[in-house]
Design a protein around this motif. Structure first.
Motif, short mmCIF file in Angstrom:
data_model
loop_
_atom_site.label_atom_id
_atom_site.label_comp_id
_atom_site.label_asym_id
_atom_site.label_seq_id
_atom_site.Cartn_x
_atom_site.Cartn_y
_atom_site.Cartn_z
N UNK A 15 0.83 -1.22 0.00
CA UNK A 15 0.00 0.00 0.00
C UNK A 15 0.86 1.26 0.00
N UNK A 16 2.02 1.17 0.61
CA UNK A 16 2.91 2.33 0.71
C UNK A 16 4.08 2.25 -0.28
N UNK A 17 3.94 1.38 -1.27
CA UNK A 17 4.91 1.26 -2.37
C UNK A 17 6.33 0.97 -1.90
N UNK A 18 6.48 0.07 -0.96
CA UNK A 18 7.81 -0.30 -0.48
C UNK A 18 8.63 -0.89 -1.62
N UNK A 19 9.84 -0.43 -1.76
CA UNK A 19 10.73 -0.96 -2.79
C UNK A 19 11.59 -2.10 -2.23
N UNK A 20 11.71 -2.16 -0.91
CA UNK A 20 12.50 -3.21 -0.24
C UNK A 20 11.73 -3.66 0.99
N UNK A 21 11.75 -4.97 1.22
CA UNK A 21 11.34 -5.53 2.51
C UNK A 21 12.54 -6.29 3.05
N UNK A 22 12.88 -5.98 4.30
CA UNK A 22 13.91 -6.75 5.00
C UNK A 22 13.22 -7.61 6.05
N UNK A 23 13.54 -8.90 6.04
CA UNK A 23 13.02 -9.80 7.07
C UNK A 23 14.09 -9.99 8.13
N UNK A 24 13.72 -9.67 9.38
CA UNK A 24 14.65 -9.82 10.51
C UNK A 24 14.04 -10.71 11.57
N UNK A 25 14.82 -11.70 12.00
CA UNK A 25 14.40 -12.58 13.08
C UNK A 25 15.65 -12.98 13.84
#
Length: 187
Positions: free
Chosen positions: A28-38
């Motif tokens: 919805x906010x046009x993210x160009x990157x998603x980082x997954x952190x765990x």
């Protein structure tokens, strides 16, 4: 500003949010990157989450720390302490990670001051995270809040800069490419 969405599993769990809801927010906010952190799961769980994220999101997918899972994403992000756990010499650590992930994948590291930026300028990176911009509840013991000086410090970087730590969707910067927004801001 471009959105770099930080999908932190601990925050998802704390706020009872699903990966699907997070990805919907990012889209919805046009993210160009998603980082997954765990920081607490084993590599098998992280792999499963990356596979699920990839099914739902076709932008750049970054994994935090787990560079051995590079085949399931587009890049890796490492903090200063994470680099030191790979090798006491952070320059060697970056070379090790780059050798594992290859030149086609994205590599970013966290920086907190001008000294770390100048070091990063000598590394084979695609971007840096810079902060903390303001205080945040997602990280404990933040000793260096950059505040309004973040933009001036960002000019020292030869790499793209992502503002980290307490950043909001409507924050504006002149010398920063990405606003990193975490799972805690999703409603």
């Amino acid at each position: 500003m471009q959105l770099y969405a930080l999908c932190d599993q601990d925050l998802l769990d704390r706020h009872k949010l699903s990966l699907e809801k997070f990805v919907d927010f990012a889209k919805r906010h046009n993210a160009v990157i998603i980082q997954y952190r765990n920081k607490n799961a084993d590599v098998t769980f992280i792999k499963q989450q990356l596979i699920q994220l990839r099914k739902k999101y076709d932008g750049f997918l970054i994994v935090n720390d787990a560079y051995e899972l590079i085949e399931y994403c587009d890049g890796v992000h490492l903090g200063q302490e994470d680099l030191k756990s790979i090798d006491a010499d952070i320059f060697k650590a970056v070379k090790i990670v780059r050798k594992v992930i290859g030149s086609e994948k994205l590599l970013g590291i966290s920086t907190h001051n001008e000294k770390e930026i100048l070091e990063a300028n000598k590394m084979d990176l695609n971007y840096i995270g810079l902060g903390a911009y303001r205080d945040t509840t997602t990280k404990k013991d933040i000793s260096n809040i950059l505040g309004n000086s973040i933009d001036a410090i960002a000019t020292k970087s030869k790499h793209l800069v992502a503002a980290i730590g307490g950043v909001k969707l409507d924050d504006k910067f002149d010398n920063i490419t990405y606003n990193v927004i975490g799972s805690g801001l999703i409603k």
